[in-house]
Scaffold this motif. Structure first.
Motif, short mmCIF file in Angstrom:
data_model
loop_
_atom_site.label_atom_id
_atom_site.label_comp_id
_atom_site.label_asym_id
_atom_site.label_seq_id
_atom_site.Cartn_x
_atom_site.Cartn_y
_atom_site.Cartn_z
N ASN A 37 38.50 41.46 30.52
CA ASN A 37 38.81 40.78 31.96
C ASN A 37 38.98 41.90 33.11
O ASN A 37 38.28 42.06 34.04
CB ASN A 37 40.06 39.99 32.02
N LEU A 38 39.37 43.04 32.60
CA LEU A 38 39.33 44.45 33.51
C LEU A 38 37.90 44.90 33.60
O LEU A 38 37.55 45.11 34.64
CB LEU A 38 40.14 45.63 32.91
N TYR A 39 37.21 44.86 32.58
CA TYR A 39 35.49 45.41 32.91
C TYR A 39 34.86 44.33 33.80
O TYR A 39 34.41 44.87 34.64
CB TYR A 39 35.07 45.50 31.59
N ALA A 40 35.27 43.11 33.49
CA ALA A 40 34.66 42.00 34.45
C ALA A 40 35.01 42.27 35.93
O ALA A 40 34.29 42.28 36.73
CB ALA A 40 34.73 40.69 33.91
N SER A 41 36.30 42.39 35.91
CA SER A 41 36.99 42.85 37.43
C SER A 41 36.15 44.08 38.03
O SER A 41 36.13 44.06 39.27
CB SER A 41 38.31 42.92 37.48
N ILE A 42 36.03 45.08 37.21
CA ILE A 42 35.59 46.44 37.87
C ILE A 42 34.14 46.08 38.16
O ILE A 42 33.72 46.53 39.21
CB ILE A 42 35.57 47.47 36.67
N GLU B 263 42.32 48.85 38.26
CA GLU B 263 41.51 48.31 37.10
C GLU B 263 41.12 49.64 36.15
O GLU B 263 41.33 49.57 34.79
CB GLU B 263 40.58 47.49 37.36
N LEU B 264 40.73 50.60 36.72
CA LEU B 264 40.16 51.65 35.87
C LEU B 264 41.29 52.31 35.28
O LEU B 264 41.27 52.56 34.08
CB LEU B 264 39.33 52.59 36.74
N MET B 265 42.37 52.44 35.83
CA MET B 265 43.52 53.15 35.22
C MET B 265 44.24 52.29 34.36
O MET B 265 44.63 52.87 33.30
CB MET B 265 44.48 53.85 36.27
N ASP B 266 44.38 50.99 34.66
CA ASP B 266 44.76 50.03 33.69
C ASP B 266 44.08 49.96 32.28
O ASP B 266 44.53 49.86 31.33
CB ASP B 266 44.78 48.62 34.30
N ALA B 267 42.80 49.90 32.47
CA ALA B 267 41.85 50.01 31.24
C ALA B 267 42.04 51.13 30.48
O ALA B 267 42.09 51.15 29.21
CB ALA B 267 40.24 49.94 31.93
N ILE C 83 31.14 55.50 30.86
CA ILE C 83 29.88 55.30 31.61
C ILE C 83 30.38 54.76 32.99
O ILE C 83 29.68 55.07 34.10
CB ILE C 83 28.94 54.59 30.86
N ILE C 84 31.16 53.68 33.14
CA ILE C 84 31.41 52.98 34.04
C ILE C 84 31.91 54.26 35.29
O ILE C 84 31.83 53.99 36.54
CB ILE C 84 32.60 52.10 33.99
N GLU C 85 32.67 55.04 34.81
CA GLU C 85 33.67 56.12 35.58
C GLU C 85 32.61 57.01 35.98
O GLU C 85 32.50 57.65 37.13
CB GLU C 85 34.43 56.80 34.71
#
Length: 330
Positions: A164-169, A188-192, A231-233
């Motif tokens: 869910n966090l990745y989808a939100s990002i 969301e990045l920090m939460d993930a 990779i997202i970062e």
């Protein structure tokens, strides 16, 4: 000064320790062993968070105690039962345990050593007593520690939270690509990142609780997600550094929008690699930039596409979970 107390709670490990101590002392007393209460101490020392750690602890403490008995025979029987001998014995005993990597067994072996010192006579009866005492204490701990509550439900919960966090990002990235502005804080990045650390630690604990299993599907899953997060970062600065909006921006936004709706644990990443190849074809078919800023924007977007290709390849190399979803991508 305000004192912050933790909520009062009784965990399963506390209950196992209490049960183990009661059982060990009862058995030792039933067998009419001298120093029977020490069986409870030996049990406490072997109750560990996982099955494997408990087995290692029992083995380490048993071997250390046997070495301690040998040292007691050499120093107490061979020289004298004197407090100075206890000090000399410990000075020489601890380095040996460290060398043999049995240092965790020092406290339990010290219990046995003090029994021998108190008895002032290491005869066959005392030796038998101490060996049975160790078997009762360590054995009870092993039996009690064979029960470990299942953490499958918690691991599954972590898996869904991360997806869910990745989808939100990805949704936030799409909003920025389409509107060129966003109030997203990046929470969301920090939460993930924090959730992945907790999830990997819990998955490793699950591995430790299965004697014959050396791998864990959840641990590999969270490792895979950790690589994807890197990779997202990496792509975020490229997205935010776009100098202008170009036609190719919509292509990338549409792809990420589709991906955000299919972040699951199943493995059909090959479908999205095919879609990404189509994006690259459409990207190349668009007119060439007519300004330096547009050229820079296209270059940044192409790097984003390349990073997302790596993102999907990481997922493709992962076997994946069985899922009822008809399509699972990220």
């Amino acid at each position: 000064m305000k004192l912050n107390f933790k909520p009062y709670s009784i965990g399963y490990r506390t209950l196992k320790t209490a049960l183990g101590v009661a059982v060990a002392i009862s058995l030792a007393q039933l067998l009419q062993l001298d120093y029977y209460v020490s069986a409870g101490i030996l049990t406490i020392l072997c109750i560990q968070p996982t099955k494997r750690k408990s087995i290692r602890a029992a083995f380490s403490r048993f071997i250390a105690s046997l070495i301690g008995i040998l040292y007691a025979f050499i120093f107490f029987e061979g020289i004298s039962y004197h407090p100075v001998m206890i000090g000399v014995l410990i000075v020489l005993f601890i380095p040996l345990l460290v060398t043999l990597r049995f240092q965790d067994g020092f406290v339990s072996s010290a219990v046995i050593l003090l029994h021998i010192y108190d008895a002032k006579n290491l005869d066959m009866d005392l030796l038998t007593n101490e060996l049975i005492l160790m078997l009762v204490g360590f054995g009870t701990a092993l039996v009690v520690n064979m029960y470990m509550p299942s953490i499958e439900k918690k691991l599954k919960s972590y898996r869904y939270e991360i997806e869910n966090l990745y989808a939100s990002i990805f949704r936030e990235i799409v909003i920025y690509l389409r509107e060129r502005e966003s109030v997203w804080s990046g929470k969301e990045l920090m939460d993930a990142r924090k959730l992945l650390e907790k999830a990997k630690a819990l998955a490793y604990q699950d591995v430790e609780n299965h004697i014959r299993r050396h791998e864990n599907k959840y641990y590999h899953y969270f490792e895979m997600r950790e690589q994807q997060l890197e990779i997202i970062e990496r792509i975020l600065p490229k997205i935010t550094a776009l100098p202008v909006i170009v036609d190719q921006t919509d292509l990338v936004a549409d792809f990420l929008q589709d991906l955000s709706e299919h972040v699951h644990s199943g493995n059909t990443a090959h479908r999205y690699i095919s879609k990404l190849n189509k994006v690259k074809e459409n990207f190349a078919a668009l007119p060439l930039p007519d300004s330096h800023e547009k050229f820079l924007a296209m270059a940044e977007l192409y790097q984003v596409i390349h990073e997302m290709e790596t993102y999907l390849e990481i997922k493709q190399s992962y076997k994946g979970f069985q899922t009822r979803k008809t399509e699972a991508a990220g």
